[in-house]
Design a protein around this motif. Structure first.
Motif, PDB file in Angstrom:
ATOM      1  N   GLU A   1     -18.887  28.193  49.424  1.00  0.00           N
ATOM      2  CA  GLU A   1     -17.480  27.903  49.475  1.00  0.00           C
ATOM      3  C   GLU A   1     -17.165  27.267  48.104  1.00  0.00           C
ATOM      4  OE1 GLU A   1     -14.022  25.339  51.772  1.00  0.00           O
ATOM      5  OE2 GLU A   1     -16.215  24.808  51.977  1.00  0.00           O
ATOM      6  N   PRO A   2     -16.172  28.020  47.251  1.00  0.00           N
ATOM      7  CA  PRO A   2     -16.031  27.565  45.704  1.00  0.00           C
ATOM      8  C   PRO A   2     -15.573  26.088  45.800  1.00  0.00           C
ATOM      9  CG  PRO A   2     -14.899  29.838  46.380  1.00  0.00           C
ATOM     10  CD  PRO A   2     -15.642  29.043  47.675  1.00  0.00           C
ATOM     11  N   GLY A   3     -16.109  25.389  44.704  1.00  0.00           N
ATOM     12  CA  GLY A   3     -15.560  24.143  44.509  1.00  0.00           C
ATOM     13  C   GLY A   3     -16.149  23.005  45.315  1.00  0.00           C
ATOM     14  N   ASN A   4     -17.271  23.309  46.119  1.00  0.00           N
ATOM     15  CA  ASN A   4     -17.858  22.291  47.218  1.00  0.00           C
ATOM     16  C   ASN A   4     -19.303  22.710  47.043  1.00  0.00           C
ATOM     17  OD1 ASN A   4     -18.683  20.742  48.932  1.00  0.00           O
ATOM     18  ND2 ASN A   4     -17.102  20.909  50.283  1.00  0.00           N
ATOM     19  N   ALA A   5     -20.128  21.762  46.339  1.00  0.00           N
ATOM     20  CA  ALA A   5     -21.483  21.836  45.943  1.00  0.00           C
ATOM     21  C   ALA A   5     -22.524  21.159  47.206  1.00  0.00           C
ATOM     22  CB  ALA A   5     -22.070  21.550  44.847  1.00  0.00           C
ATOM     23  N   ASP A   6     -21.639  20.575  48.204  1.00  0.00           N
ATOM     24  CA  ASP A   6     -22.431  19.835  49.035  1.00  0.00           C
ATOM     25  C   ASP A   6     -23.079  20.746  50.152  1.00  0.00           C
ATOM     26  OD1 ASP A   6     -22.209  18.461  52.009  1.00  0.00           O
ATOM     27  OD2 ASP A   6     -22.209  16.802  50.475  1.00  0.00           O
ATOM     28  N   LEU A   7     -24.280  20.030  50.698  1.00  0.00           N
ATOM     29  CA  LEU A   7     -25.095  20.889  51.543  1.00  0.00           C
ATOM     30  C   LEU A   7     -24.411  21.392  52.768  1.00  0.00           C
ATOM     31  CD1 LEU A   7     -27.989  21.937  52.263  1.00  0.00           C
ATOM     32  CD2 LEU A   7     -28.441  20.050  53.303  1.00  0.00           C
ATOM     33  N   ASN A   8     -23.363  20.649  53.160  1.00  0.00           N
ATOM     34  CA  ASN A   8     -22.500  20.886  54.554  1.00  0.00           C
ATOM     35  C   ASN A   8     -21.449  21.883  54.223  1.00  0.00           C
ATOM     36  OD1 ASN A   8     -24.066  19.392  55.998  1.00  0.00           O
ATOM     37  ND2 ASN A   8     -22.768  17.510  55.656  1.00  0.00           N
ATOM     38  N   ALA A   9     -21.237  21.972  52.879  1.00  0.00           N
ATOM     39  CA  ALA A   9     -19.868  23.085  52.549  1.00  0.00           C
ATOM     40  C   ALA A   9     -20.156  24.504  53.255  1.00  0.00           C
ATOM     41  CB  ALA A   9     -20.194  23.491  50.985  1.00  0.00           C
ATOM     42  N   GLY A  10     -19.177  24.845  53.478  1.00  0.00           N
ATOM     43  CA  GLY A  10     -19.030  26.395  54.258  1.00  0.00           C
ATOM     44  C   GLY A  10     -19.684  27.465  53.339  1.00  0.00           C
ATOM     45  N   LEU A  11     -19.737  28.572  54.110  1.00  0.00           N
ATOM     46  CA  LEU A  11     -19.805  29.994  53.496  1.00  0.00           C
ATOM     47  C   LEU A  11     -18.965  30.823  53.805  1.00  0.00           C
ATOM     48  CD1 LEU A  11     -23.723  30.345  54.692  1.00  0.00           C
ATOM     49  CD2 LEU A  11     -23.124  29.381  52.461  1.00  0.00           C
ATOM     50  N   VAL A  12     -18.423  31.608  52.619  1.00  0.00           N
ATOM     51  CA  VAL A  12     -17.315  32.454  52.983  1.00  0.00           C
ATOM     52  C   VAL A  12     -17.722  33.857  52.463  1.00  0.00           C
ATOM     53  CG1 VAL A  12     -15.729  30.382  52.518  1.00  0.00           C
ATOM     54  CG2 VAL A  12     -16.427  32.001  50.528  1.00  0.00           C
ATOM     55  N   ASP A  13     -16.889  34.925  52.787  1.00  0.00           N
ATOM     56  CA  ASP A  13     -17.130  36.222  52.681  1.00  0.00           C
ATOM     57  C   ASP A  13     -16.543  36.365  51.136  1.00  0.00           C
ATOM     58  OD1 ASP A  13     -16.677  38.983  52.296  1.00  0.00           O
ATOM     59  OD2 ASP A  13     -16.056  39.446  54.373  1.00  0.00           O
ATOM     60  N   PRO A  14     -17.343  36.808  50.183  1.00  0.00           N
ATOM     61  CA  PRO A  14     -16.699  36.804  48.776  1.00  0.00           C
ATOM     62  C   PRO A  14     -15.771  38.017  48.792  1.00  0.00           C
ATOM     63  CG  PRO A  14     -18.830  38.238  49.133  1.00  0.00           C
ATOM     64  CD  PRO A  14     -18.585  37.475  50.382  1.00  0.00           C
ATOM     65  N   PHE A  15     -15.609  38.787  49.790  1.00  0.00           N
ATOM     66  CA  PHE A  15     -14.505  39.989  49.637  1.00  0.00           C
ATOM     67  C   PHE A  15     -13.045  39.616  50.680  1.00  0.00           C
ATOM     68  CE2 PHE A  15     -18.240  41.949  48.954  1.00  0.00           C
ATOM     69  CZ  PHE A  15     -18.207  42.400  47.771  1.00  0.00           C
ATOM     70  N   GLY A  16     -13.383  38.096  51.220  1.00  0.00           N
ATOM     71  CA  GLY A  16     -12.052  37.666  52.032  1.00  0.00           C
ATOM     72  C   GLY A  16     -11.765  38.439  53.309  1.00  0.00           C
ATOM     73  N   ARG A  17     -12.842  39.077  53.685  1.00  0.00           N
ATOM     74  CA  ARG A  17     -12.629  39.871  54.882  1.00  0.00           C
ATOM     75  C   ARG A  17     -12.979  39.088  56.437  1.00  0.00           C
ATOM     76  NH1 ARG A  17     -16.480  44.310  52.862  1.00  0.00           N
ATOM     77  NH2 ARG A  17     -17.861  42.747  53.025  1.00  0.00           N
ATOM     78  N   GLY A  18     -14.081  38.373  56.275  1.00  0.00           N
ATOM     79  CA  GLY A  18     -14.687  37.732  57.449  1.00  0.00           C
ATOM     80  C   GLY A  18     -14.502  36.392  57.492  1.00  0.00           C
ATOM     81  N   PRO A  19     -14.505  35.690  58.685  1.00  0.00           N
ATOM     82  CA  PRO A  19     -14.193  34.171  58.683  1.00  0.00           C
ATOM     83  C   PRO A  19     -15.398  33.216  58.273  1.00  0.00           C
ATOM     84  CG  PRO A  19     -15.359  35.070  60.823  1.00  0.00           C
ATOM     85  CD  PRO A  19     -15.126  36.295  60.104  1.00  0.00           C
ATOM     86  N   ALA A  20     -14.821  32.308  57.839  1.00  0.00           N
ATOM     87  CA  ALA A  20     -15.750  31.197  57.083  1.00  0.00           C
ATOM     88  C   ALA A  20     -16.545  30.664  58.128  1.00  0.00           C
ATOM     89  CB  ALA A  20     -15.096  30.341  56.595  1.00  0.00           C
ATOM     90  N   ILE A  21     -18.092  30.391  57.792  1.00  0.00           N
ATOM     91  CA  ILE A  21     -18.927  29.564  58.244  1.00  0.00           C
ATOM     92  C   ILE A  21     -18.978  28.192  57.932  1.00  0.00           C
ATOM     93  CG2 ILE A  21     -21.387  29.573  59.192  1.00  0.00           C
ATOM     94  CD1 ILE A  21     -21.415  32.710  58.642  1.00  0.00           C
TER      95      ILE A  21
END
Length: 220
Positions: free
Chosen positions: A131-151
């Motif tokens: 997830e951009p702007g958040n380097a914390d281990l608990n930060a989310g994961l995001v689809d780089p193409f903006g298609r799927g839901p965040a994790i």
């Protein structure tokens, strides 16, 4: 800006705050009209379109989303753009609507004892990015193409064998949440907790698989 102020500012314009962005829909009779509405919105946003606006075009609607890309958050400029886009679309005969629960965003929540051990797997298997702007281990994961839901990853203190460890968070508009909860219960679901509602309700299906209905409320 707190969430209450954001919601209060964009609500009268036909926009709703959902999961850190503001959304509206333009219902249309054809895809050509959806493209036209999108074109008017992009022109109204001008140079700020690429940094703030995203549009999902369907055969019967255009879904508009505002969030400042570089800040990874909502900013005052997004609220200004909501007003400018609303005025531009109205001038061309397009009506904004938030529908009855039509606007929503999904997240997948994964419970983990050791987030550092499981997070790389989910990043690799989905092809997602940090997830951009958040380097914390608990930060989310995001689809780089903006298609799927965040994790995102929820820290557990002890093994949890009595329930599933992956659940959906369904973020809806604050004025549609109760109806969504009621529909889930009418469809055979169970209410496990409304202790922090309207921030979120914890629901389960007939076999105990969980999902949360979430809103922006109660998070400031």
């Amino acid at each position: 800006m707190n969430r209450q102020d954001i919601s209060g500012a964009v609500g009268p314009l036909g926009w709703r705050l959902v999961l850190g962005a503001v959304y509206t829909e333009v219902l249309v009779p054809s895809m050509a009209d959806a493209v036209a509405a999108a074109s008017h919105a992009v022109r109204a946003a001008g140079r700020d379109a690429s940094g703030h606006l995203s549009i999902d075009i369907r055969s019967d609607r255009a879904v508009l989303r505002l969030r400042t890309r570089d800040a990874h958050a909502l900013t005052e400029r997004d609220l200004e753009l909501a007003r400018e886009l609303s005025e531009a679309l109205a001038a061309h005969g397009f009506e904004l609507t938030t529908g009855a629960g039509a606007i929503q965003a999904f997240e997948i929540a994964i419970d983990a004892l050791d987030i550092g051990a499981v997070r790389p797997f989910w990043k690799a298997v989905t092809g997602y990015v940090d997830e951009p702007g958040n380097a914390d281990l608990n930060a989310g994961l995001v689809d780089p193409f903006g298609r799927g839901p965040a994790i995102w990853f929820q820290q557990m203190d002890a093994p949890r064998t009595q329930r599933n460890r992956i659940h959906l968070d369904i973020d809806v508009t604050h004025d549609a949440a109760q109806a969504r909860v009621d529909a889930a219960l009418a469809a055979g679901g169970r209410l496990l907790s409304d202790r922090v509602a309207p921030r979120f309700w914890v629901l389960a299906d007939a076999e105990g698989n969980e999902a949360c209905i979430c809103t922006w409320q109660g998070r400031d």
